[in-house]
Write a protein that holds these residues in place. Structure first.
Motif, PDB file in Angstrom:
ATOM      1  N   LEU B 327     -27.931  -8.021 -42.392  1.00  0.00           N
ATOM      2  CA  LEU B 327     -26.764  -7.584 -43.154  1.00  0.00           C
ATOM      3  C   LEU B 327     -27.030  -7.681 -44.653  1.00  0.00           C
ATOM      4  CD1 LEU B 327     -24.334  -6.748 -41.505  1.00  0.00           C
ATOM      5  CD2 LEU B 327     -23.220  -8.888 -42.119  1.00  0.00           C
ATOM      6  N   ASP B 328     -26.546  -6.692 -45.380  1.00  0.00           N
ATOM      7  CA  ASP B 328     -26.597  -6.758 -46.838  1.00  0.00           C
ATOM      8  C   ASP B 328     -25.606  -7.805 -47.321  1.00  0.00           C
ATOM      9  OD1 ASP B 328     -27.582  -4.983 -49.270  1.00  0.00           O
ATOM     10  OD2 ASP B 328     -25.510  -5.598 -49.663  1.00  0.00           O
ATOM     11  N   LYS B 329     -25.958  -8.478 -48.425  1.00  0.00           N
ATOM     12  CA  LYS B 329     -25.082  -9.536 -48.934  1.00  0.00           C
ATOM     13  C   LYS B 329     -23.661  -9.010 -49.201  1.00  0.00           C
ATOM     14  CE  LYS B 329     -24.407 -13.775 -50.467  1.00  0.00           C
ATOM     15  NZ  LYS B 329     -24.796 -15.013 -49.768  1.00  0.00           N
ATOM     16  N   ASN B 330     -23.569  -7.791 -49.732  1.00  0.00           N
ATOM     17  CA  ASN B 330     -22.241  -7.243 -50.036  1.00  0.00           C
ATOM     18  C   ASN B 330     -21.385  -7.122 -48.781  1.00  0.00           C
ATOM     19  OD1 ASN B 330     -22.842  -7.043 -52.706  1.00  0.00           O
ATOM     20  ND2 ASN B 330     -23.508  -4.901 -52.577  1.00  0.00           N
ATOM     21  N   ASP B 331     -22.022  -6.760 -47.669  1.00  0.00           N
ATOM     22  CA  ASP B 331     -21.267  -6.633 -46.414  1.00  0.00           C
ATOM     23  C   ASP B 331     -20.790  -8.011 -45.945  1.00  0.00           C
ATOM     24  OD1 ASP B 331     -21.693  -3.919 -46.443  1.00  0.00           O
ATOM     25  OD2 ASP B 331     -23.601  -4.093 -45.373  1.00  0.00           O
ATOM     26  N   THR B 332     -21.668  -9.006 -46.142  1.00  0.00           N
ATOM     27  CA  THR B 332     -21.268 -10.366 -45.772  1.00  0.00           C
ATOM     28  C   THR B 332     -20.085 -10.808 -46.627  1.00  0.00           C
ATOM     29  OG1 THR B 332     -23.567 -10.848 -45.254  1.00  0.00           O
ATOM     30  CG2 THR B 332     -22.097 -12.731 -45.500  1.00  0.00           C
ATOM     31  N   ALA B 336     -16.451 -11.968 -45.472  1.00  0.00           N
ATOM     32  CA  ALA B 336     -15.929 -13.282 -45.874  1.00  0.00           C
ATOM     33  C   ALA B 336     -14.542 -13.128 -46.484  1.00  0.00           C
ATOM     34  CB  ALA B 336     -16.891 -13.950 -46.857  1.00  0.00           C
ATOM     35  N   ARG B 337     -14.378 -12.090 -47.277  1.00  0.00           N
ATOM     36  CA  ARG B 337     -13.047 -11.841 -47.854  1.00  0.00           C
ATOM     37  C   ARG B 337     -12.038 -11.541 -46.766  1.00  0.00           C
ATOM     38  NH1 ARG B 337     -13.326 -11.038 -53.444  1.00  0.00           N
ATOM     39  NH2 ARG B 337     -15.309 -10.224 -54.162  1.00  0.00           N
ATOM     40  N   GLU B 343     -12.879 -17.136 -50.891  1.00  0.00           N
ATOM     41  CA  GLU B 343     -12.372 -17.871 -52.056  1.00  0.00           C
ATOM     42  C   GLU B 343     -12.761 -19.349 -51.990  1.00  0.00           C
ATOM     43  OE1 GLU B 343     -11.196 -16.393 -54.594  1.00  0.00           O
ATOM     44  OE2 GLU B 343     -11.245 -14.437 -53.594  1.00  0.00           O
ATOM     45  N   THR B 344     -12.788 -19.902 -50.792  1.00  0.00           N
ATOM     46  CA  THR B 344     -13.193 -21.299 -50.646  1.00  0.00           C
ATOM     47  C   THR B 344     -14.708 -21.433 -50.811  1.00  0.00           C
ATOM     48  OG1 THR B 344     -11.351 -21.614 -49.138  1.00  0.00           O
ATOM     49  CG2 THR B 344     -13.042 -23.317 -49.131  1.00  0.00           C
TER      50      THR B 344
END
Lengths: 380, 395
Positions: B327-332, B336-337, B343-344
């Motif tokens: 997975l690309d970091k942006n997708d992760t 997560a959002r 946010e945590t």
């Protein structure tokens, strides 16, 4: 029992201050602007407190603007001077040693079209006098400098700066962020020769939520908070007689304690260093040799400040770390870096701050905990 | 005028589960159990399965159905859910109920468009699906002509009619997380740090039905109490998807000091991770987890190159699942959002992997490098020691 060595972050109110505050909260609850008897009683309590506060600060009551705290006072001084229509240029001189309250306000003022010059610090953490003189060759709307640095205790030379200003740029007002100066060094507003001076109650044992800005009549300033015309229109918002009374007492206690505090803090800080030396703990003192004695900035070799703060906290010993880091970006300490310390030293910085209530036994205990933590956790 | 009584209930639709063969019952039972357990926190509800759907009914009128809906659509295995009006009766009853229902959907501020969609499961009912739609639409238009108009292409809302042994009306369809019910996909141990990735990895495995325990390596005072609280806060957010979750907090300080003093700085991260994997594997055996789950993504940092991953894998005998590996970091971050951990995760408290990180860690360590770096370490002793230093926090 905990050992509190973070008085610079916030000081503990004395029982007498708490008693005054609690009693007035219960009794003086009316609005001091109300014309009825209860209101007038509140007004009388407020006027009494204002008189005592002004006396402790070395000025007349008319010079005193009570605010919510240091940040508001500093915001008012900077914005109130620079954003008003004025003959002076919108040029602000600050130093690289400023607290965030002034530093960030200056950055915001830049976005509003003000020019900001950030004067360098010497290795001792004070404003470089040559740079200060050079900056005054051009007219400026305000000079705002921190008097006692909150990280290191370094004391800027007010008399020298006032003299230079009088000589080179007599119309430029000077504001001193004196939040960490009151109660730590002898200070009087009228005697200082500056035009504006800020302070905060909780740094010297008043409850949080009250501070002040002192203003000489010659200094033109716009209010920050508009509204019901309280404090002669200088700062709107219902006045708070119980907080003012608590502040009055805390200031009086601080004035009486000034000399004993300096002596005690110096002794305690020397005792602490002696205990560290005896255990072979390696450190660098970041505070200058002459300083506001209650503040000691010190960096331990090979041990992050935050790690030491956590280790001591687990033993109920409370100090402050000199810089905040996060996993991926190490946010150094702007002030220590401006003094010329390298990143490694800055990461290891902590601030230990003393009060009159601290004892030699507490310092011995704190030193023991620091020595243990350093020998176990540090890799210099 | 018929008596306009109806029940308001939640209808949850199942996706992948309905494709299961002989063990479909097992999946459905687990889903009902998971929904029931979730709803027990907020009140008293009955959860029953019928006609490939799950029906959630309040046991009395004190219960907050809207809150229940929010919980239902976060349970893995649920494709979507709707609050529905349910009643028995004939065509007249349906028309009267549909008008009353449409009234609840009217926006007082503006004229809206609507359409009706019908499904008839009960073939005894005298009208076909298109006929039902047409009659219901007509009845609503007659009653609410000043508020509504018909638009079958882009309506503001749709009134759905389902005629089975009871009749259902609904307009809202809330999407669920899909996936499979937690507890049907075995048991794994999630290596949870305070970062963005590992909670997402846990979420992804839970979405395939995996039941999870979590392990966190705490190196106080190198990592602060706030870092520990942050990890527990992340785990707590995850429980909305995973159900019960136990976090095993390993006191890792002494081991970390030993490793730091023993290993070359550029191999420290790898050696530390190998040690964590060994401890995690031992813990997994203890809690009867069959697999380790990590948030690693290929090439993201020095310790997540293929060589580094292989070097850490060799120390454990069980499989390591890395759902974010491709997975690309942006997708992760997007995930997560969406699941509410981002946010945590970005609170600035470090985890113990980063405390002693070298300026230039080895990005392509060989197994021989790792073995050499560990030479002389009492690995078995350290793992055993770690097992005695575990605190359990059940969420």
């Amino acid at each position: 029992m905990s050992i509190y060595l973070d008085h610079t972050a916030s000081a503990r109110p004395t029982p007498a201050v708490l008693a005054t505050y609690g009693r007035q909260l219960a009794e003086v609850y009316a609005n001091p602007s109300s014309p009825h008897q209860a209101g007038r009683a509140a007004e009388k309590a407020l006027l009494d407190a204002r008189g005592r506060i002004a006396k402790s600060l070395g000025c007349v009551p008319a010079a005193l603007i009570l605010t919510s705290g240091g940040s508001e006072s500093i915001n008012m001084a900077l914005k109130g001077c620079l954003l008003r229509p004025a003959r002076l240029p919108r040029r602000l001189l600050i130093s690289q040693g400023e607290h965030a309250a002034a530093w960030e306000t200056a950055a915001w003022l830049e976005t509003q079209g003000c020019a900001v010059e950030r004067l360098p610090l010497t290795r001792s953490g004070v404003v470089d006098p040559d740079a200060f003189a050079a900056a005054l060759s051009e007219p400026a709307g305000l000079i705002s400098l921190i008097l006692v640095n909150n990280e290191t205790g370094a004391i800027n030379d007010v008399a020298g700066m006032v003299a230079l200003r009088d000589k080179l740029s007599p119309r430029t007002p000077i504001h001193l962020d004196a939040v960490q100066a009151w109660g730590k060094i002898p200070l009087g507003f009228d005697a200082s020769g500056v035009d504006l001076m800020s302070g905060s109650g909780h740094k010297l044992g008043a409850p949080k939520g009250i501070g002040w800005l002192l203003r000489q009549p010659r200094c033109r300033l716009d209010p920050l908070v508009h509204g019901g015309g309280q404090q002669n229109g200088w700062r709107a918002g219902t006045e708070n007689p119980p907080l003012a009374a608590a502040l009055a007492l805390a200031l009086e206690e601080a004035c009486v304690g000034l000399e004993p505090l300096a002596r005690t803090a110096r002794e305690l800080s020397e005792r602490l260093l002696a205990e560290l030396d005896a255990a072979g703990t390696r450190y660098t003192i970041l505070s200058p040799p002459v300083r506001a004695w209650p503040i000691l900035a010190i960096a331990f070799a090979g041990l992050r400040g935050e790690t030491l703060v956590s280790a001591l906290s687990a033993e109920s010993i409370y100090i402050a770390s000199g810089s905040a880091c996060s996993s991926r970006r190490s946010k150094g300490n702007r002030v220590l870096a401006a003094m010329g310390y390298d990143a490694e030293t800055v990461l290891g910085a902590v601030r230990i701050s003393f009060a009159l209530s601290n004892t030699t036994d507490e310092i011995r205990e704190a030193a023991r905990a620091i020595n243990t933590a350093w020998h176990r956790l540090a890799r210099p | 005028m018929p008596d306009l009584q109806h029940d308001t209930v939640i209808l949850a639709r199942l996706g992948e589960i309905t494709l299961k063969g002989l063990n479909r019952g097992k999946f459905e039972r687990r889903l009902i159990e998971n929904i029931s357990r979730r709803l027990r926190r907020i009140g008293s509800f009955s959860v029953v399965q019928a006609q490939s759907r799950v029906w959630i009914e309040a046991r009395d009128n004190q219960q907050d159905l809207e809150a229940a809906l929010g919980h239902v659509v976060s349970v893995f295995g649920v494709v979507s859910a709707s609050p529905v009006w349910r009643f028995r009766g004939d065509l007249d009853m349906l028309l009267a109920q549909a008008v009353a229902f449409a009234r609840t959907q009217v926006d007082p501020a503006r004229v809206q468009s609507f359409k009706v969609e019908s499904r008839r499961g009960n073939k005894q009912f005298p009208l076909t699906s298109p006929e039902i739609s047409s009659r219901v639409g007509e009845a609503i238009m007659v009653a609410l002509s000043d508020r509504l108009r018909v638009d079958v292409h882009q309506p503001d809302f749709t009134v759905y009619v389902e005629v089975r042994d009871t009749i259902c009306l609904y307009a809202r369809v809330v999407q669920g997380p899909r996936g499979l019910p937690v507890g049907t996909g075995g048991h794994g141990l999630l290596l949870l740090s305070g970062g963005i990735d590992s909670p997402v990895a846990g979420y992804m495995m839970a979405s395939r039905g995996m039941e999870l325990d979590a392990v966190y390596f705490h190196a106080f005072p190198y990592t602060s109490d706030r870092a520990r609280e942050k990890v527990l806060a992340l785990a707590d957010i995850l429980t909305a998807y995973t159900g019960r979750l136990t976090v095993h907090i390993v006191n890792f300080t002494d081991i970390q000091i030993i490793l730091r003093d023993h290993c070359p700085p550029d191999m420290l991260t790898i050696v530390t991770r190998r040690m964590m994997m060994r401890i995690a594997a031992r813990l997994a055996e203890k809690v009867r987890a069959k697999v380790l789950v990590t948030g690693e993504s290929l090439g993201q940092v020095a310790s997540q190159t293929l060589e580094a991953l292989l070097t850490t894998d060799t120390v454990v005998a069980m499989p390591v699942f890395r759902p974010l590996i491709g997975l690309d970091k942006n997708d992760t971050v997007d995930l997560a959002r969406r699941i509410g951990t981002f946010e945590t995760s970005i609170l600035p408290y470090e985890d113990c992997c980063t405390v002693f990180v070298a300026k230039h860690p080895k990005t392509h360590p060989s197994l021989a490098d790792a073995v050499q770096a560990e030479e002389g370490l009492d690995i078995e002793g350290l793992v055993g020691q770690a097992m005695t230093l575990i605190e359990e926090v059940a969420l």
